[in-house]
Design a protein around this motif. Structure first.
Motif, PDB file in Angstrom:
ATOM      1  N   SER A   1       6.780  -5.810   7.784  1.00 36.67           N
ATOM      2  CA  SER A   1       5.565  -5.081   8.149  1.00 36.67           C
ATOM      3  C   SER A   1       5.598  -3.693   7.500  1.00 36.67           C
ATOM      4  O   SER A   1       6.673  -3.152   7.197  1.00 36.67           O
ATOM      5  CB  SER A   1       5.457  -4.938   9.670  1.00 36.67           C
ATOM      6  OG  SER A   1       6.397  -4.001  10.148  1.00 36.67           O
ATOM      7  N   LYS A   2       4.438  -3.140   7.324  1.00 31.60           N
ATOM      8  CA  LYS A   2       4.327  -1.796   6.751  1.00 31.60           C
ATOM      9  C   LYS A   2       5.074  -0.786   7.619  1.00 31.60           C
ATOM     10  O   LYS A   2       5.768   0.091   7.104  1.00 31.60           O
ATOM     11  CB  LYS A   2       2.849  -1.414   6.620  1.00 31.60           C
ATOM     12  CG  LYS A   2       2.610  -0.098   5.940  1.00 31.60           C
ATOM     13  CD  LYS A   2       1.119   0.164   5.777  1.00 31.60           C
ATOM     14  CE  LYS A   2       0.857   1.489   5.131  1.00 31.60           C
ATOM     15  NZ  LYS A   2      -0.583   1.731   4.962  1.00 31.60           N
ATOM     16  N   ASN A   3       4.977  -0.914   8.933  1.00 34.86           N
ATOM     17  CA  ASN A   3       5.657   0.026   9.834  1.00 34.86           C
ATOM     18  C   ASN A   3       7.167  -0.082   9.721  1.00 34.86           C
ATOM     19  O   ASN A   3       7.868   0.926   9.713  1.00 34.86           O
ATOM     20  CB  ASN A   3       5.218  -0.210  11.282  1.00 34.86           C
ATOM     21  CG  ASN A   3       3.807   0.266  11.537  1.00 34.86           C
ATOM     22  OD1 ASN A   3       3.274   1.094  10.810  1.00 34.86           O
ATOM     23  ND2 ASN A   3       3.183  -0.269  12.576  1.00 34.86           N
TER      24      ASN A   3
ATOM     25  N   MET B   1      16.038  -6.731   0.690  1.00 36.86           N
ATOM     26  CA  MET B   1      14.918  -7.451   1.303  1.00 36.86           C
ATOM     27  C   MET B   1      15.047  -8.927   0.935  1.00 36.86           C
ATOM     28  O   MET B   1      15.314  -9.251  -0.215  1.00 36.86           O
ATOM     29  CB  MET B   1      13.577  -6.964   0.750  1.00 36.86           C
ATOM     30  CG  MET B   1      13.086  -5.713   1.332  1.00 36.86           C
ATOM     31  SD  MET B   1      11.357  -5.346   0.922  1.00 36.86           S
ATOM     32  CE  MET B   1      11.024  -6.200  -0.576  1.00 36.86           C
ATOM     33  N   SER B   2      14.852  -9.781   1.928  1.00 35.22           N
ATOM     34  CA  SER B   2      14.977 -11.209   1.666  1.00 35.22           C
ATOM     35  C   SER B   2      14.297 -11.996   2.779  1.00 35.22           C
ATOM     36  O   SER B   2      14.106 -11.485   3.877  1.00 35.22           O
ATOM     37  CB  SER B   2      16.460 -11.589   1.599  1.00 35.22           C
ATOM     38  OG  SER B   2      16.625 -12.981   1.482  1.00 35.22           O
TER      39      SER B   2
ATOM     40  N   LYS C   1       0.832  -1.188   0.000  1.00 38.14           N
ATOM     41  CA  LYS C   1       0.000   0.000   0.000  1.00 38.14           C
ATOM     42  C   LYS C   1       0.871   1.245   0.000  1.00 38.14           C
ATOM     43  O   LYS C   1       2.007   1.231   0.427  1.00 38.14           O
ATOM     44  CB  LYS C   1      -0.919   0.000   1.210  1.00 38.14           C
ATOM     45  CG  LYS C   1      -1.919  -1.124   1.176  1.00 38.14           C
ATOM     46  CD  LYS C   1      -3.092  -0.769   2.015  1.00 38.14           C
ATOM     47  CE  LYS C   1      -4.117  -1.856   1.793  1.00 38.14           C
ATOM     48  NZ  LYS C   1      -5.380  -1.556   2.320  1.00 38.14           N
ATOM     49  N   ASN C   2       0.295   2.321  -0.396  1.00 41.14           N
ATOM     50  CA  ASN C   2       1.003   3.590  -0.505  1.00 41.14           C
ATOM     51  C   ASN C   2       1.433   4.094   0.866  1.00 41.14           C
ATOM     52  O   ASN C   2       0.634   4.210   1.777  1.00 41.14           O
ATOM     53  CB  ASN C   2       0.081   4.610  -1.183  1.00 41.14           C
ATOM     54  CG  ASN C   2       0.790   5.899  -1.491  1.00 41.14           C
ATOM     55  OD1 ASN C   2       1.810   6.227  -0.908  1.00 41.14           O
ATOM     56  ND2 ASN C   2       0.246   6.645  -2.407  1.00 41.14           N
ATOM     57  N   LEU C   3       2.706   4.411   1.003  1.00 44.33           N
ATOM     58  CA  LEU C   3       3.241   4.957   2.252  1.00 44.33           C
ATOM     59  C   LEU C   3       3.452   6.462   2.151  1.00 44.33           C
ATOM     60  O   LEU C   3       4.071   7.059   3.018  1.00 44.33           O
ATOM     61  CB  LEU C   3       4.567   4.266   2.601  1.00 44.33           C
ATOM     62  CG  LEU C   3       4.480   2.778   2.917  1.00 44.33           C
ATOM     63  CD1 LEU C   3       5.872   2.187   3.102  1.00 44.33           C
ATOM     64  CD2 LEU C   3       3.637   2.541   4.156  1.00 44.33           C
ATOM     65  N   GLY C   4       2.969   7.053   1.079  1.00 41.21           N
ATOM     66  CA  GLY C   4       3.078   8.493   0.932  1.00 41.21           C
ATOM     67  C   GLY C   4       4.276   8.963   0.136  1.00 41.21           C
ATOM     68  O   GLY C   4       4.489  10.155  -0.005  1.00 41.21           O
ATOM     69  N   PHE C   5       5.074   8.035  -0.366  1.00 40.94           N
ATOM     70  CA  PHE C   5       6.223   8.418  -1.172  1.00 40.94           C
ATOM     71  C   PHE C   5       5.790   8.562  -2.624  1.00 40.94           C
ATOM     72  O   PHE C   5       4.960   7.819  -3.116  1.00 40.94           O
ATOM     73  CB  PHE C   5       7.346   7.373  -1.061  1.00 40.94           C
ATOM     74  CG  PHE C   5       7.914   7.288   0.315  1.00 40.94           C
ATOM     75  CD1 PHE C   5       8.874   8.192   0.737  1.00 40.94           C
ATOM     76  CD2 PHE C   5       7.479   6.326   1.205  1.00 40.94           C
ATOM     77  CE1 PHE C   5       9.399   8.138   2.014  1.00 40.94           C
ATOM     78  CE2 PHE C   5       7.988   6.258   2.482  1.00 40.94           C
ATOM     79  CZ  PHE C   5       8.948   7.163   2.889  1.00 40.94           C
TER      80      PHE C   5
ATOM     81  N   LEU D   1      16.242  -5.900   5.326  1.00 43.30           N
ATOM     82  CA  LEU D   1      14.920  -6.215   5.847  1.00 43.30           C
ATOM     83  C   LEU D   1      14.655  -7.703   5.632  1.00 43.30           C
ATOM     84  O   LEU D   1      14.927  -8.228   4.552  1.00 43.30           O
ATOM     85  CB  LEU D   1      13.842  -5.400   5.128  1.00 43.30           C
ATOM     86  CG  LEU D   1      13.870  -3.897   5.352  1.00 43.30           C
ATOM     87  CD1 LEU D   1      12.916  -3.201   4.383  1.00 43.30           C
ATOM     88  CD2 LEU D   1      13.499  -3.567   6.790  1.00 43.30           C
ATOM     89  N   GLN D   2      14.120  -8.359   6.660  1.00 40.76           N
ATOM     90  CA  GLN D   2      13.779  -9.769   6.521  1.00 40.76           C
ATOM     91  C   GLN D   2      12.279  -9.891   6.267  1.00 40.76           C
ATOM     92  O   GLN D   2      11.466  -9.298   6.971  1.00 40.76           O
ATOM     93  CB  GLN D   2      14.170 -10.531   7.786  1.00 40.76           C
ATOM     94  CG  GLN D   2      13.962 -12.025   7.643  1.00 40.76           C
ATOM     95  CD  GLN D   2      14.477 -12.799   8.843  1.00 40.76           C
ATOM     96  OE1 GLN D   2      14.886 -12.233   9.848  1.00 40.76           O
ATOM     97  NE2 GLN D   2      14.456 -14.111   8.725  1.00 40.76           N
TER      98      GLN D   2
END
Length: 106
Positions: free
Chosen positions: A92-94, A66-67, A1-5, A87-88
């Motif tokens: 999460s979105k946060n 990311m993996s 989802k869009n995070l505002g970027f 990132l594993q």
């Protein structure tokens, strides 16, 4: 989802990602890279980006890997390549938003 970027570029293979990077490197602040691409490893892409930045004077940007692999395994995989974060999955979105904020707005 869009995070505002805004102004994100989505690529689904190494060739299109490299083409987009070559064309828009001066606008790219961050690359969010899946370490396990279908036809090649994300490490190959990161190496090519850093080579272009060093040899061709392309604009520098952060690279976040990311993996599903652990951060330790990712760090070992990218040893010798400047990567700003790991990132594993699942992410999460946060967690994603926090990592993006740290590296885009830093």
């Amino acid at each position: 989802k869009n995070l505002g970027f805004q102004n994100s570029i989505h690529c689904y293979n190494l060739e299109s990602a490299l083409n987009e990077f070559k064309e828009f490197h001066w606008k790219i602040a961050l690359i969010l890279l899946d370490s396990h691409l279908e036809e090649k490893h994300g490490k190959d892409f990161a190496l090519q980006v850093r080579k272009l930045q060093t040899e061709e004077n392309y604009t520098w940007c952060s690279i976040i890997s990311m993996s599903g692999d652990s951060e330790e395994k990712q760090m070992d995989m990218y040893k010798g390549i400047e990567i700003q974060g790991f990132l594993q999955k699942p992410v999460s979105k946060n967690t994603l938003n926090q990592m993006l904020q740290e590296h885009i707005l830093a």
